[in-house]
Design a protein around this motif. Structure first.
Motif, short mmCIF file in Angstrom:
data_model
loop_
_atom_site.label_atom_id
_atom_site.label_comp_id
_atom_site.label_asym_id
_atom_site.label_seq_id
_atom_site.Cartn_x
_atom_site.Cartn_y
_atom_site.Cartn_z
N ASP A 1 0.97 -1.11 -0.12
CA ASP A 1 -0.07 0.10 -0.21
C ASP A 1 0.85 1.20 0.01
N LEU A 2 1.72 1.62 -1.21
CA LEU A 2 2.29 2.61 -1.23
C LEU A 2 1.63 4.00 -1.32
N ARG A 3 1.96 5.03 -0.56
CA ARG A 3 1.32 6.24 -0.65
C ARG A 3 2.29 7.34 -0.87
N VAL A 4 1.85 8.59 -1.28
CA VAL A 4 2.80 9.69 -1.22
C VAL A 4 2.57 10.65 -0.50
N LEU A 5 3.44 11.16 0.42
CA LEU A 5 3.10 12.24 1.52
C LEU A 5 3.65 13.47 1.17
N VAL A 6 3.22 14.56 0.98
CA VAL A 6 3.78 15.97 0.67
C VAL A 6 3.51 16.73 2.35
N THR B 1 8.99 21.82 0.08
CA THR B 1 8.15 20.46 0.29
C THR B 1 9.36 19.48 0.44
N VAL B 2 8.64 18.34 1.28
CA VAL B 2 9.13 17.20 1.54
C VAL B 2 8.25 16.12 1.17
N THR B 3 8.64 15.37 -0.14
CA THR B 3 7.73 14.39 -0.75
C THR B 3 8.45 12.95 -0.32
N VAL B 4 7.49 12.04 0.54
CA VAL B 4 7.91 10.89 1.01
C VAL B 4 6.93 9.88 0.55
N THR B 5 7.67 9.03 -0.30
CA THR B 5 6.87 7.53 -0.55
C THR B 5 7.02 6.63 0.19
N TYR B 6 6.19 6.13 0.74
CA TYR B 6 6.06 5.01 1.88
C TYR B 6 5.03 4.02 1.88
#
Length: 104
Positions: free
Chosen positions: A20-25, A62-67
């Motif tokens: 379940d990969l998500r992208v958080l900004v 911005t900090v973009t994290v794929t988790y």
């Protein structure tokens, strides 16, 4: 019988690999000013469980994290940022587009 077992095994392998990969900004406070700020964030967040990719932008703040959402969540990532001196505001948290989704 063998064919049924192969199909079952293939299905299990596909399910095990599904994440379940998500992208958080997020936007950090205080603001990032330089490459050193970006490196500090990347260096520390990469050790958080479930983090797959980190991108930073001083220009856009911005900090973009794929988790992997099965291993971590937004609150944990924000807590990790707070530990290194940054409060954060979530801009977005969306499922990652899959390559098959992009072709449509």
């Amino acid at each position: 019988m063998k064919q049924t077992l192969l199909i079952l095994l293939s299905s299990l392998l596909l399910m095990a690999g599904a994440k379940d990969l998500r992208v958080l900004v997020m936007t950090p406070t205080p603001k990032m000013h330089c490459e050193s700020c970006e490196n500090k964030i990347k260096k520390n967040l990469r050790f958080e469980k479930g983090v797959k990719k980190i991108e930073t932008s001083v220009e856009n703040q911005t900090v973009t994290v794929t988790y992997d959402a099965t291993k971590t969540d937004v609150k944990s990532l924000q807590s990790a940022m707070k530990q290194i001196g940054y409060d954060t505001k979530v801009v977005s948290d969306k499922p990652q587009e899959r390559s098959s989704d992009k072709k449509k």
